[in-house]
Design a protein around this motif. Structure first.
Motif, PDB file in Angstrom:
ATOM      1  N   LEU A   1       0.823  -1.193  -0.080  1.00  0.00           N
ATOM      2  CA  LEU A   1       0.121  -0.014  -0.025  1.00  0.00           C
ATOM      3  C   LEU A   1       0.865   1.255   0.006  1.00  0.00           C
ATOM      4  O   LEU A   1       0.539   2.038  -0.709  1.00  0.00           O
ATOM      5  N   ALA A   2       2.074   1.305   0.573  1.00  0.00           N
ATOM      6  CA  ALA A   2       2.825   2.391   0.772  1.00  0.00           C
ATOM      7  C   ALA A   2       3.309   2.470  -0.420  1.00  0.00           C
ATOM      8  O   ALA A   2       3.594   3.750  -0.928  1.00  0.00           O
ATOM      9  N   THR A   3       3.877   1.611  -1.077  1.00  0.00           N
ATOM     10  CA  THR A   3       4.643   1.691  -2.508  1.00  0.00           C
ATOM     11  C   THR A   3       3.643   2.194  -3.450  1.00  0.00           C
ATOM     12  O   THR A   3       3.885   3.010  -4.316  1.00  0.00           O
ATOM     13  N   VAL A   4       2.483   1.800  -3.256  1.00  0.00           N
ATOM     14  CA  VAL A   4       1.424   2.124  -4.382  1.00  0.00           C
ATOM     15  C   VAL A   4       0.903   3.438  -4.184  1.00  0.00           C
ATOM     16  O   VAL A   4       0.961   4.280  -5.223  1.00  0.00           O
ATOM     17  N   SER A   5       0.778   3.997  -2.872  1.00  0.00           N
ATOM     18  CA  SER A   5       0.533   5.307  -2.741  1.00  0.00           C
ATOM     19  C   SER A   5       1.444   6.433  -3.154  1.00  0.00           C
ATOM     20  O   SER A   5       1.341   7.192  -3.699  1.00  0.00           O
ATOM     21  N   ASN A   6       2.969   6.021  -2.919  1.00  0.00           N
ATOM     22  CA  ASN A   6       4.098   6.717  -3.420  1.00  0.00           C
ATOM     23  C   ASN A   6       4.047   6.798  -4.820  1.00  0.00           C
ATOM     24  O   ASN A   6       4.318   7.902  -5.102  1.00  0.00           O
ATOM     25  N   ASP A   7       3.892   5.771  -5.447  1.00  0.00           N
ATOM     26  CA  ASP A   7       3.890   5.836  -6.821  1.00  0.00           C
ATOM     27  C   ASP A   7       2.890   6.575  -7.562  1.00  0.00           C
ATOM     28  O   ASP A   7       3.172   7.388  -8.456  1.00  0.00           O
ATOM     29  N   MET A   8       1.696   6.340  -7.112  1.00  0.00           N
ATOM     30  CA  MET A   8       0.692   7.316  -7.543  1.00  0.00           C
ATOM     31  C   MET A   8       0.807   8.701  -7.283  1.00  0.00           C
ATOM     32  O   MET A   8       0.556   9.639  -7.999  1.00  0.00           O
ATOM     33  N   GLY A   9       1.379   9.105  -6.147  1.00  0.00           N
ATOM     34  CA  GLY A   9       1.743  10.571  -5.856  1.00  0.00           C
ATOM     35  C   GLY A   9       2.634  11.040  -6.730  1.00  0.00           C
ATOM     36  O   GLY A   9       2.453  12.184  -7.129  1.00  0.00           O
ATOM     37  N   TYR A  10       3.614  10.225  -7.102  1.00  0.00           N
ATOM     38  CA  TYR A  10       4.581  10.659  -8.013  1.00  0.00           C
ATOM     39  C   TYR A  10       4.048  10.946  -9.403  1.00  0.00           C
ATOM     40  O   TYR A  10       4.224  12.182  -9.882  1.00  0.00           O
ATOM     41  N   ILE A  11       3.062  10.198  -9.748  1.00  0.00           N
ATOM     42  CA  ILE A  11       2.580  10.455 -11.238  1.00  0.00           C
ATOM     43  C   ILE A  11       1.507  11.415 -10.881  1.00  0.00           C
ATOM     44  O   ILE A  11       1.701  12.732 -11.851  1.00  0.00           O
ATOM     45  N   TYR A  12       0.854  11.735  -9.931  1.00  0.00           N
ATOM     46  CA  TYR A  12      -0.036  12.935  -9.998  1.00  0.00           C
ATOM     47  C   TYR A  12       1.052  14.353  -9.692  1.00  0.00           C
ATOM     48  O   TYR A  12       0.583  15.278 -10.190  1.00  0.00           O
ATOM     49  N   TYR A  13       2.006  14.107  -9.023  1.00  0.00           N
ATOM     50  CA  TYR A  13       2.843  15.225  -9.043  1.00  0.00           C
ATOM     51  C   TYR A  13       3.355  15.969 -10.168  1.00  0.00           C
ATOM     52  O   TYR A  13       3.381  16.918 -10.611  1.00  0.00           O
ATOM     53  N   GLN A  14       3.674  14.820 -10.983  1.00  0.00           N
ATOM     54  CA  GLN A  14       4.101  14.981 -12.483  1.00  0.00           C
ATOM     55  C   GLN A  14       3.308  15.658 -13.194  1.00  0.00           C
ATOM     56  O   GLN A  14       3.538  16.678 -14.172  1.00  0.00           O
ATOM     57  N   ARG A  15       1.967  15.301 -13.149  1.00  0.00           N
ATOM     58  CA  ARG A  15       0.853  15.837 -13.646  1.00  0.00           C
ATOM     59  C   ARG A  15       0.398  17.363 -13.287  1.00  0.00           C
ATOM     60  O   ARG A  15      -0.622  17.849 -13.696  1.00  0.00           O
ATOM     61  N   GLY A  16       1.014  17.678 -12.094  1.00  0.00           N
ATOM     62  CA  GLY A  16       0.430  18.786 -11.515  1.00  0.00           C
ATOM     63  C   GLY A  16      -0.732  18.918 -10.622  1.00  0.00           C
ATOM     64  O   GLY A  16      -1.340  19.847 -10.300  1.00  0.00           O
ATOM     65  N   GLU A  17      -1.086  17.798 -10.576  1.00  0.00           N
ATOM     66  CA  GLU A  17      -2.325  17.476  -9.450  1.00  0.00           C
ATOM     67  C   GLU A  17      -1.829  17.387  -8.096  1.00  0.00           C
ATOM     68  O   GLU A  17      -1.798  16.198  -7.382  1.00  0.00           O
ATOM     69  N   ILE A  18      -1.316  18.626  -7.462  1.00  0.00           N
ATOM     70  CA  ILE A  18      -0.799  18.413  -6.029  1.00  0.00           C
ATOM     71  C   ILE A  18      -1.453  17.963  -4.805  1.00  0.00           C
ATOM     72  O   ILE A  18      -1.016  17.076  -4.139  1.00  0.00           O
ATOM     73  N   PRO A  19      -2.796  18.469  -4.946  1.00  0.00           N
ATOM     74  CA  PRO A  19      -3.445  17.663  -3.661  1.00  0.00           C
ATOM     75  C   PRO A  19      -3.737  16.237  -3.983  1.00  0.00           C
ATOM     76  O   PRO A  19      -3.420  15.541  -2.601  1.00  0.00           O
ATOM     77  N   LYS A  20      -4.006  15.667  -5.009  1.00  0.00           N
ATOM     78  CA  LYS A  20      -3.896  14.420  -5.039  1.00  0.00           C
ATOM     79  C   LYS A  20      -2.322  13.471  -4.586  1.00  0.00           C
ATOM     80  O   LYS A  20      -2.224  12.723  -3.942  1.00  0.00           O
ATOM     81  N   ALA A  21      -1.407  14.295  -5.167  1.00  0.00           N
ATOM     82  CA  ALA A  21      -0.115  13.850  -5.112  1.00  0.00           C
ATOM     83  C   ALA A  21       0.117  13.927  -3.548  1.00  0.00           C
ATOM     84  O   ALA A  21       0.759  12.909  -2.931  1.00  0.00           O
ATOM     85  N   LEU A  22      -0.144  14.960  -2.598  1.00  0.00           N
ATOM     86  CA  LEU A  22      -0.066  15.056  -1.321  1.00  0.00           C
ATOM     87  C   LEU A  22      -0.957  14.063  -0.427  1.00  0.00           C
ATOM     88  O   LEU A  22      -0.407  13.426   0.385  1.00  0.00           O
ATOM     89  N   GLN A  23      -1.990  13.857  -1.053  1.00  0.00           N
ATOM     90  CA  GLN A  23      -2.737  12.867  -0.326  1.00  0.00           C
ATOM     91  C   GLN A  23      -2.003  11.205  -0.160  1.00  0.00           C
ATOM     92  O   GLN A  23      -1.889  10.756   0.818  1.00  0.00           O
TER      93      GLN A  23
END
Length: 128
Positions: free
Chosen positions: A93-115
């Motif tokens: 779960l931690a790995t998945v959350s981190n990886d998804m956060g990275y993609i959201y960060y790259q897309r500029g979707e900062i709230p989703k990335a931070l979550q």
């Protein structure tokens, strides 16, 4: 200088399709294993691997795979189907959350990335 440019061009012409071809073979192999898997823990791990295999070429597919892993892992933890592998599932779960956060960060979707990053940090703290 011209020779160097030609060599770089040849590498890109030949190397990029080969690497994508290898990725496609890996994805096919992981999908086959997923279809044959009887273990929810293994299926969770396979979804995680599928997402990691495709995220550079297709981030949307990676997120879809990681969502499946997240749903499966959360269900495993909530239903207490597993006891000894609890930390493994939290690590997934931690790995998945981190990886998804990275993609959201790259897309500029900062709230989703931070979550997602916050979820990863919380789970890693629990995991130790």
């Amino acid at each position: 200088m011209v020779k160097r440019l030609i060599l770089i061009g040849l590498f890109l012409w030949w190397g990029v399709p080969v690497s994508w071809g290898q990725t496609a073979l890996l994805v096919d192999s992981l999908r086959n294993r997923l279809e044959q898997s009887q273990s929810d823990v293994e299926r969770c791990h396979l979804y995680l691997q599928l997402g990691e295999a495709v995220y550079t070429h297709n981030p949307d597919s990676a997120i879809a795979y990681w969502r499946e892993a997240k749903i499966l892992a959360t269900t495993l933890l909530e239903t207490n189907k597993i006891h000894t592998k609890d930390t493994l599932i939290k690590r997934y779960l931690a790995t998945v959350s981190n990886d998804m956060g990275y993609i959201y960060y790259q897309r500029g979707e900062i709230p989703k990335a931070l979550q997602n990053f916050n979820t990863a940090v919380k789970l890693l703290n629990e995991y130790g």
